[in-house]
Design an enzyme around this catalytic site. Structure first.
Site, short mmCIF file in Angstrom:
data_model
loop_
_atom_site.label_atom_id
_atom_site.label_comp_id
_atom_site.label_asym_id
_atom_site.label_seq_id
_atom_site.Cartn_x
_atom_site.Cartn_y
_atom_site.Cartn_z
N HIS A 356 0.79 -1.24 0.00
CA HIS A 356 0.00 0.00 0.00
C HIS A 356 0.81 1.27 0.00
O HIS A 356 0.25 2.36 -0.01
CB HIS A 356 -0.92 0.04 1.22
N LYS A 544 -8.58 14.03 4.16
CA LYS A 544 -7.72 12.83 4.15
C LYS A 544 -6.84 12.93 5.38
O LYS A 544 -6.83 13.97 6.04
CB LYS A 544 -6.87 12.77 2.88
N ARG A 545 -6.11 11.87 5.70
CA ARG A 545 -5.19 11.96 6.82
C ARG A 545 -4.19 13.09 6.59
O ARG A 545 -3.83 13.40 5.46
CB ARG A 545 -4.46 10.63 7.01
N LYS A 550 0.95 14.36 1.50
CA LYS A 550 -0.35 14.72 0.93
C LYS A 550 -0.46 16.24 0.70
O LYS A 550 -1.37 16.71 0.03
CB LYS A 550 -1.49 14.23 1.84
N THR A 652 -8.19 6.97 -2.60
CA THR A 652 -9.54 6.51 -2.92
C THR A 652 -10.56 7.63 -2.78
O THR A 652 -11.62 7.58 -3.39
CB THR A 652 -9.97 5.32 -2.03
N LYS A 656 -14.16 8.83 -4.87
CA LYS A 656 -15.46 9.21 -4.28
C LYS A 656 -15.88 10.57 -4.80
O LYS A 656 -17.04 10.79 -5.15
CB LYS A 656 -15.36 9.23 -2.75
#
Ligand SMILES: *Cc1c(COP(=O)(O)O)cnc(C)c1O
Length: 815
Positions: A356, A544-545, A550, A652, A656
């Protein structure tokens, strides 16, 4: 499923009476949630029992999805929709004067996961059941899930998530299936009671693993699969001797130690774990799950294990359950007297591994001493696996001492769990095309050379039942009105929406739906955190985290830049823009927490400055989780997917958002690449360096962030505002963030995640958004084309790919 309104009502009142001693008029919202859920489970139960019988009647291959995390969210609405009784239940409740929406909102999220990896497991279970495959989840019943996040004075504060405070109406405890898991002890060899010579453990600590089952309800079929979560307890309860000696604390100590194994989820996403209790958790649920599988196999097939892989395939969700590999060896060798080669033959046909992340800090490795003390026999088996691997490596890489050393499962004093998975498993998959490519050519290059046939890609997906049908009912109706039903189980049918791209009425309706979703989110945030959002403005969302890769920080720097620009230039009049954030930081991740404080400091300043009122607003949504995502995503215009290229394995939430008609602003990273491929580059806002450019700059050490500061005075100003008192009078709060970008700290180079390099191109993409949003119809047309082309990102497609290439399952129809 058959629905009997009178029966449902009777079940509901009976539950209230028996469980709470109340009638409908006395019941509070929680009592109602519990009673409605229990009554729904009554309806689901016959199918659940039938599914078990169908799997046992005709033994076929079963998938065991082993995962330390299942981020399930709420079950009630999902189960009502999937079993097709939502409308009937709402009708009954209405007749009893009960508002379903209030009941729904009483359910705590089952937050047994950190983020994407755990939510993927949840989407997979939904798809497996819906596609009528025998596939089950196995994990841990954490007493405390992902922590509850409060924002206090702009800082994240963590509170325990006591989600089982009231009973969970969805689970059934299966004490009859409890097993024992052993830790520690000494390895002995000799005769056991059956007269065989073999290895066994003496003085090991015994822990009871008790399964709690949750139903996984298929959409549109009778299948109800199982999520089996293990809870730890002590076999002896508390020590009566100590209790009688009035040593109460010590009397319960052992019990507490045992229960601690399933006490709490580690809140680290993509980060280092390294704690002994974490390894205990991993072995605890891996061993319990395998024992469960073995019992099942012995009962249905017998003790000839040569066919085990024809009845069981085990998917390892990341390295967390990899200890299951030597554990299966141990069970076969020590408990069933299978020889090494035969046992190895079983193991290597049974396990498949999903990678992952390419972040080095997330690849698990355990110190030998910790491992050996906790799991002596399992460690001994890993040593033997490793001894044989090293022989193989010497043959494959003669003279290449680097590979011979580094590919060993045990080296440098540690046990490398990913290497064990790749060596012993028959499949290694990445989670998006780019990610798999990077595994093959960079991170796992040596392993790809050794075992090229094992590597394959399975691009992630999400279930449209939860992320569209349930969370965005108006859009779902819009779709069904145009292309009919069917898309709920075959998302590629959304392609049929393309022909409405130039239909004025459809475009107007789509605009109205998004507008209504935005109003609902505004209402919710006013109610929950007294935030005022303008539904006229662009809802630009990054949820998101919180992680440096990120790049929430890039988003913030741009907001600071935009703020300066509006203040400095009164003639600059961009469309109103609301920036929405939601993110939890791992509790020990200092810089991530500082970034949360920065977001809130910027929000505080911007939202209270009259000069930008009505133009710019920043909102941090507290305690981001699945049930909140279901409200935010349908209400978003812009989806922020701005990771440094090469770092986000898939993502992901990007999928969405796409399904819900938000336009992506993103880098060519993870599944964004495939999203743009499907949607068309003209229907997204792509910016920034590509993965190969980043890799090159990193390996050649040619990145010079200072160059970008010299070149762009507006950027230099923004970066300086991190320390000049603009957002914090002391100038100290964000100094560490500032220094990490400008100078580099703790031996790291400056700006590790290339924020400054991508800043200009990000600003340009944002300008393009401002420009295009002004033309509502053209914007909405792009939203429609995104929705129409999101079919690939259904987890149904992902599951069919796994079935075809890895699992080889057959559908089982449940009558
Ligand atoms: C989908 C989802 C994620 C994953 O988000 P990414 O942006 O892909 O990292 C994380 N948390 C929750 C609650 C989600 O629903």
């Amino acid at each position: 499923m058959t629905f009997d309104a009178e029966q449902f009502k009777e079940n509901l009142t009976a539950r209230l009476r028996r469980q709470y001693g109340k009638d409908i008029s006395q019941a509070n919202k929680h009592d109602l949630f519990d009673a409605v859920s229990a009554s729904a489970l009554e309806i689901i139960m016959p199918n659940w029992m039938e599914t078990r019988k169908a799997y046992e009647a005709k033994p076929t291959k079963q998938l065991c999805y082993l995962s330390a995390e299942f981020l399930m969210g709420r079950a009630l609405s999902n189960n009502l929709i999937n079993s097709g009784i939502m409308d009937q239940v709402k009708e009954v409740l209405k007749g009893m004067n009960i508002n379903y929406d209030l009941v729904e909102d009483e359910e705590p999220d089952a937050g047994l996961g950190n983020g994407g990896l755990g939510r993927l497991a949840a989407c997979f279970l939904d798809s497996l059941a819906t596609l009528e495959y025998p596939g089950h989840g196995y994990g841990i019943r954490y007493q405390y899930g992902m922590f509850e996040q409060h924002i206090e004075d702009g800082y994240q504060v963590e509170y325990p998530d006591n989600w089982l405070k009231h009973r969970d109406p969805w689970e059934t405890k299966r004490s009859d299936l409890a097993v024992t898991v052993k830790f520690g002890g000494q390895i002995k060899y000799g005769k056991t009671p059956d007269g065989q010579d073999r290895f066994y453990l003496e003085n090991a600590e015994e822990i009871i693993a008790t399964p709690y089952d949750m139903p996984i309800v298929a959409y549109g079929s009778n299948t109800v699969n199982t999520l089996r979560l293990w809870q730890a307890s002590s076999p002896n309860g508390f020590d009566l001797q100590l209790f009688n000696d009035m040593q109460y604390h010590r009397a319960v100590e052992r019990q507490n130690d045992a229960e601690n194994i399933s006490r709490v989820l580690y809140p680290n996403d993509n980060g280092p774990m390294g704690k002994e209790l974490r390894l205990r958790q991993q072995y605890f649920f891996s061993s319990a799950s395998l024992q469960d599988l073995i019992h099942h196999y012995v009962n249905t097939v017998g003790t000839d294990f040569s066919k085990f892989h024809e009845y069981h395939v085990i998917q390892l969700n990341d390295t967390h359950p990899v200890v299951a590999i030597p554990e299966l060896m141990r069970i076969l060798l020590d408990e069933y007297n299978v020889g090494w080669d035969d046992a190895w033959n079983v193991v290597t046909k049974t396990f498949a591994y999903t990678n992952h992340t390419i972040l080095a800090e997330a690849l698990e490795k355990w110190p030998i001493d910790v491992f050996q003390r906790l799991l002596p026999r399992v460690y001994q088996i890993i040593e033997e696996i490793n001894r044989r691997l090293v022989i193989e490596l010497r043959q494959k890489f003669p003279e290449d001492y680097y590979n011979q050393n580094h590919m060993a499962i045990i080296h440098d004093g540690k046990v490398y769990m990913a290497w064990l998975a790749i060596h012993a498993g028959f499949s290694v998959n990445g989670v998006a095309a780019l990610h798999t490519e990077l595994l093959k050519t960079q991170e796992l290059k040596n392993w790809y050379t050794l075992y090229p046939e094992k590597f394959n890609n399975k691009t992630n997906g999400v279930t449209q039942r939860r992320w569209l049908l349930s969370s965005n009912p108006e859009l779902a109706e819009f779709i069904t009105k145009r292309i009919g039903h069917g898309w709920e189980k075959e998302l590629s049918l959304l392609k049929g929406l393309e022909k409405f791209a130039d239909d004025e009425a459809s475009i107007n309706e789509l605009i109205a739906i998004k507008r209504h979703n935005k109003e609902k989110l505004a209402e919710y945030l006013k109610h929950t955190q007294n935030e005022f959002l303008d539904p006229e403005s662009i809802f630009d969302t990054q949820v998101k985290r919180l992680h440096e890769y990120k790049r929430q920080l890039l988003n913030v720097l741009h907001i600071m830049y935009e703020y300066n620009r509006i203040v400095e230039d009164p003639s600059y009049n961009p469309p109103a823009h609301t920036y929405i954030f939601g993110a939890k930081a791992a509790s020990g991740y200092r810089r991530a927490k500082a970034i949360i404080k920065l977001i809130n400091a910027v929000a505080d300043r911007v939202n209270n400055d009259r000069r930008v009122r009505g133009k710019l607003r920043v909102v941090f949504v507290e305690n981001y989780r699945v049930s909140v995502a279901e409200k935010i995503i349908p209400a978003s215009d812009v989806s922020e997917q701005i990771s440094t290229a090469g770092y986000e394995a898939s993502g992901t939430s990007n999928m969405k958002f796409m399904m819900n008609g938000a336009l992506t602003i993103g880098t060519l990273d993870g599944a964004n690449i495939e999203i743009v491929e499907e949607a068309g580059e003209e229907n997204a806002f792509i910016f920034g360096l590509k993965a190969d450019e980043i890799i090159k700059m990193k390996s050649e050490h040619t990145y010079n962030p200072q160059k970008y500061l010299d070149r762009n005075p507006q950027l230099a100003k923004v970066v300086n505002q991190l320390v000049d008192g603009t957002y914090d009078p002391s100038g100290m709060l964000f100094k560490e963030i500032h220094d990490s970008i400008v100078y580099g700290v703790e031996g790291q180079p400056a700006d590790v995640f290339f924020l400054l390099a991508d800043f200009d191109s990000y600003c340009q993409a944002q300008e393009q958004i401002a420009k295009e949003y002004a033309d509502q119809k053209t914007w909405a047309r792009k939203c429609l084309l995104n929705i129409a082309n999101s079919g690939k990102f259904s987890s149904d497609r992902t599951i069919e790919d796994y079935v075809k290439d890895i699992w080889k399952l057959k559908k089982v129809t449940v009558k």
